[in-house]
Scaffold this active site. Structure first.
Site, short mmCIF file in Angstrom:
data_model
loop_
_atom_site.label_atom_id
_atom_site.label_comp_id
_atom_site.label_asym_id
_atom_site.label_seq_id
_atom_site.Cartn_x
_atom_site.Cartn_y
_atom_site.Cartn_z
N ASN A 171 0.77 -0.96 0.27
CA ASN A 171 0.16 -0.05 0.04
C ASN A 171 1.05 1.04 0.33
OD1 ASN A 171 -2.99 1.28 0.25
ND2 ASN A 171 -2.13 1.88 1.99
N HIS A 207 -4.97 10.13 -0.94
CA HIS A 207 -4.91 10.76 -0.90
C HIS A 207 -4.90 12.30 -1.84
CE1 HIS A 207 -5.60 9.43 3.17
NE2 HIS A 207 -4.36 8.46 3.56
N GLU A 236 -7.95 4.52 0.42
CA GLU A 236 -7.79 5.77 1.48
C GLU A 236 -8.02 6.88 1.03
OE1 GLU A 236 -4.22 6.08 4.26
OE2 GLU A 236 -4.03 3.87 4.08
N ASP A 238 -9.75 10.02 0.39
CA ASP A 238 -10.23 11.63 0.72
C ASP A 238 -9.72 12.98 -0.61
OD1 ASP A 238 -6.95 11.90 1.51
OD2 ASP A 238 -8.55 11.61 3.83
#
Ligand code: XIL
Length: 315
Positions: A171, A207, A236, A238
């Site tokens: 990741n 991100h 993840e 956003d």
């Protein structure tokens, strides 16, 4: 009209959120959205090394177990995050000799993965997290400095031994588009695969920031990894904005959210999308990037934002 998980399921994908223990336990409004909108959960902090073995060989699973229990009760799957990382790892690990550090890594992975190995809800793990620097070299973390690159393959082998059924992922962030860092990751995954190292999936943190633009060739990038014989996932997501947000930035944010979902849907081997939280009330962004925020799909009062609709409509 939602929920997100129904729209995602119609496309055979998961839609997930990163869970924070305190509001999950204490706020009905948080819990209601968490358990009805999403089909997948990642612990935001509870399964990290400092959350599970802050003291050598004293394992603490209460917070992780609470998230797994909530997921099980609501027909959600859990992605374990994360086993080997340079951050949120206690000092006692960082100061070990090479032999002792490798042993501590094996012991940690065996215990943590083993704790949930027989729980059908916990289906995958981020085995190593953020091992690259921005130029495509290996990050000079205490792991790399002490053990060299071999710690990566060793971590995957230890994880496979601890749970032969779990999908095992690497990741990282800033690897969503085609660039030097993602190409380094591609070369490492290719090399690990050719050596028979048990790696099953690649996680793209995603991100994003409106002021940096959308990653170039995201779909093509996901596809080149898929072509190596691994699944890919958005882990993840956003999209932060420099505050105060104006309408152009909100519009760009909506476009980015939609484009990430579309990139995943365009790649057969992309299994789903996890958002790094869901409400702006609980987000790592303002703490980590001062002056930035509003990166998630619900506002601080738990009302869905236009970004929620962008995600829903993209599915
Ligand atoms: C962040 C959490 O959101 C914060 O609560 C914590 O203080 C720091 O870590 N990359 C990762 C995640 O892989 O684990 C990080 O999560 C965000 C960046």
């Amino acid at each position: 009209a939602g929920p997100l998980r129904a729209a995602a399921a119609a496309k055979s994908r998961f839609i997930g959120y990163a869970a924070a223990n305190s509001p999950l336990a204490n706020e009905a409004a948080y819990r209601s959205i968490a358990t009805t909108e999403f089909s997948q959960v990642t612990a935001e902090n509870a399964m990290k090394w400092d959350g599970t073995e802050n003291v050598d060989n004293a394992f603490t699973y209460a917070n992780g177990d609470a998230i797994v229990a909530s997921a099980a009760a609501n027909n959600q799957v859990v992605h374990g995050h994360t086993l080997v990382w340079h951050s949120q790892t206690p000092g006692w690990v960082q100061g070990l000799s090479a032999t002792a550090m490798r042993a501590a890594m094996q012991d940690h992975i065996s215990n943590v993965v083993g704790h949930w190995a027989n729980n059908p809800v916990v289906q995958s793990w981020d085995v190593v997290n953020e091992v690259f620097d921005e130029n495509g070299g290996m990050r000079t973390s205490f792991w790399y400095n002490t053990l060299g690159q071999s710690f990566v393959a060793d971590a995957f082998r230890y994880a496979r031994a601890a749970d032969p059924d779990a999908k095992l992922c690497i990741n990282d962030y800033n690897v969503e588009g085609i660039n030097a860092k993602s190409t380094a990751m591609y070369n490492l995954v290719s090399s690990l695969k050719s050596q028979g190292v048990p790696i099953d999936c690649v996680g793209f943190q995603t991100h994003l920031a409106v002021q940096y633009g959308f990653p170039s060739q995201m779909q093509q990038n996901l596809q080149r990894f898929a072509d190596l014989g691994v699944t890919v996932r958005i882990t993840e997501l956003d999209v932060r904005i420099e505050l105060p947000a104006d309408s152009n930035e909100i519009a760009a944010q909506n476009t980015y959210y939609g484009n990430v979902v579309k990139a995943c849907l365009a790649v057969t081997a992309c299994t789903g999308v996890t958002i790094w939280g869901f409400t702006d009330k609980y987000s790592w962004i303002p703490d980590t990037f001062p002056g930035q925020g509003q990166g998630l799909i619900y506002d601080t009062n738990y009302s869905p934002k236009s970004a929620y609709t962008a995600v829903l409509d993209a599915f």
